[in-house]
Motif scaffolding. Structure first.
Motif, PDB file in Angstrom:
ATOM      1  N   ARG A 167       1.040  -1.062  -0.088  1.00 45.89           N
ATOM      2  CA  ARG A 167      -0.061  -0.016  -0.007  1.00 45.89           C
ATOM      3  C   ARG A 167       0.809   1.219   0.123  1.00 45.89           C
ATOM      4  N   GLY A 168       0.810   2.057  -1.106  1.00 48.07           N
ATOM      5  CA  GLY A 168       1.709   3.127  -1.074  1.00 48.07           C
ATOM      6  C   GLY A 168       3.153   3.019  -1.787  1.00 48.07           C
ATOM      7  N   ALA A 169       3.897   3.898  -1.672  1.00 51.67           N
ATOM      8  CA  ALA A 169       5.326   3.733  -2.274  1.00 51.67           C
ATOM      9  C   ALA A 169       6.068   3.019  -1.190  1.00 51.67           C
ATOM     10  N   ILE A 170       6.851   1.967  -1.589  1.00 52.47           N
ATOM     11  CA  ILE A 170       7.606   1.084  -0.630  1.00 52.47           C
ATOM     12  C   ILE A 170       8.731   0.807  -1.331  1.00 52.47           C
ATOM     13  N   ASP A 171       9.802   0.208  -0.637  1.00 53.94           N
ATOM     14  CA  ASP A 171      10.857  -0.265  -1.216  1.00 53.94           C
ATOM     15  C   ASP A 171      10.704  -1.839  -1.575  1.00 53.94           C
ATOM     16  N   THR A 172      10.034  -2.044  -2.952  1.00 54.73           N
ATOM     17  CA  THR A 172       9.694  -3.366  -3.562  1.00 54.73           C
ATOM     18  C   THR A 172      10.824  -4.237  -3.295  1.00 54.73           C
ATOM     19  N   ASP A 173      12.151  -3.924  -3.771  1.00 59.58           N
ATOM     20  CA  ASP A 173      13.361  -4.825  -3.997  1.00 59.58           C
ATOM     21  C   ASP A 173      13.470  -5.274  -2.635  1.00 59.58           C
TER      22      ASP A 173
END
Length: 247
Positions: A123-129
């Motif tokens: 949910r929202g901008a996260i550190d996806t890597d």
């Protein structure tokens, strides 16, 4: 996408209320064993009690208790270090130790049986890597299924793109496509939606959605998820100078 090649497993910080008899289930220790674990045994002191006084009185007991918890991770084949802290400010202490040990995530424990189904809530901008690296590390040698759930409140957050990004990163980290399910949902109360879904899973992984200090986040959405969730919650911290790619 960041470089996937790394010989070092991510570090998970496990804060426990060390003098209150808090324990971790063996099944949770086994789930986290592929990561490096730092067990932080902390005790929150009354404002008028000096930390030095508490340390003299309770440190031996605290260190023995935190080593017992760390032994559960070692018995499961993992690496575990320990820290003990007597503090007037839990949030500040957790944040400080997380930074010192370079923790990729912080565990907010709840009771659990075998960990077979993992919910990854985006949910929202996260550190996806960083999130994908942690999840892949924990499930790579197991049989767990992973459900990536993107929840949006109808803002400019593109849940579909975020879910696709996390799925692709998990696959790039070696998780078989057959073990990954994806879902998106629109909700006026995204946190409540994640909490409601947590009853269907054995562990929840979520991420910091803003570049804020952990001391702020500890009382914000991740903890609200943990307070209501049935399953243990891993909160993935943002890496230094990370720019999100999840929308």
């Amino acid at each position: 996408m960041t470089d996937l090649a790394s010989d070092d497993p991510p570090t998970v910080l496990v804060p426990v209320r060390v003098l209150e008899g808090q324990a971790l289930p063996e099944t949770l220790a086994a789930f986290l064993a592929p990561a490096d674990v730092v067990v932080l045994g902390y005790h929150v002191l009354p404002e008028q009690t000096p930390a030095e006084q508490a340390s003299m009185q309770f440190e031996d007991r605290a260190r023995s208790a935190v080593e017992d918890i760390a032994d559960a991770f070692r018995d499961a084949g993992g690496e575990a270090e320990t820290r003990v802290a007597f503090t007037h400010d839990r949030d500040q202490t957790v944040e400080r130790v997380a930074a010192e040990v370079g923790a990729a995530a912080i565990l907010l424990p709840n009771p659990v049986g075998d960990v077979e189904d993992v919910l990854v809530a985006v949910r929202g901008a996260i550190d996806t890597d960083r999130l994908a690296d942690l999840v892949a590390t924990l499930v790579a040698e197991g049989t767990q299924r992973v459900t990536v759930l993107g929840v949006t409140a109808g803002t400019d957050f593109d849940a579909d793109a975020a879910v696709t990004d996390v799925r692709d990163r998990l696959r790039a980290h070696g998780v078989a496509a057959a073990r990954i399910d994806t879902e998106t949902a629109v909700s006026e109360r995204p946190v409540a939606d994640v909490v409601a879904r947590s009853a269907e899973f054995d562990a929840v992984v979520t991420g910091e959605s803003e570049e804020t200090l952990w001391s702020i986040l500890f009382g914000d959405e991740p903890e609200r998820v943990a307070e209501g969730a049935v399953a243990p919650v891993l909160v993935v911290r943002r890496g230094p100078a990370t720019e999100s790619t999840s929308g």
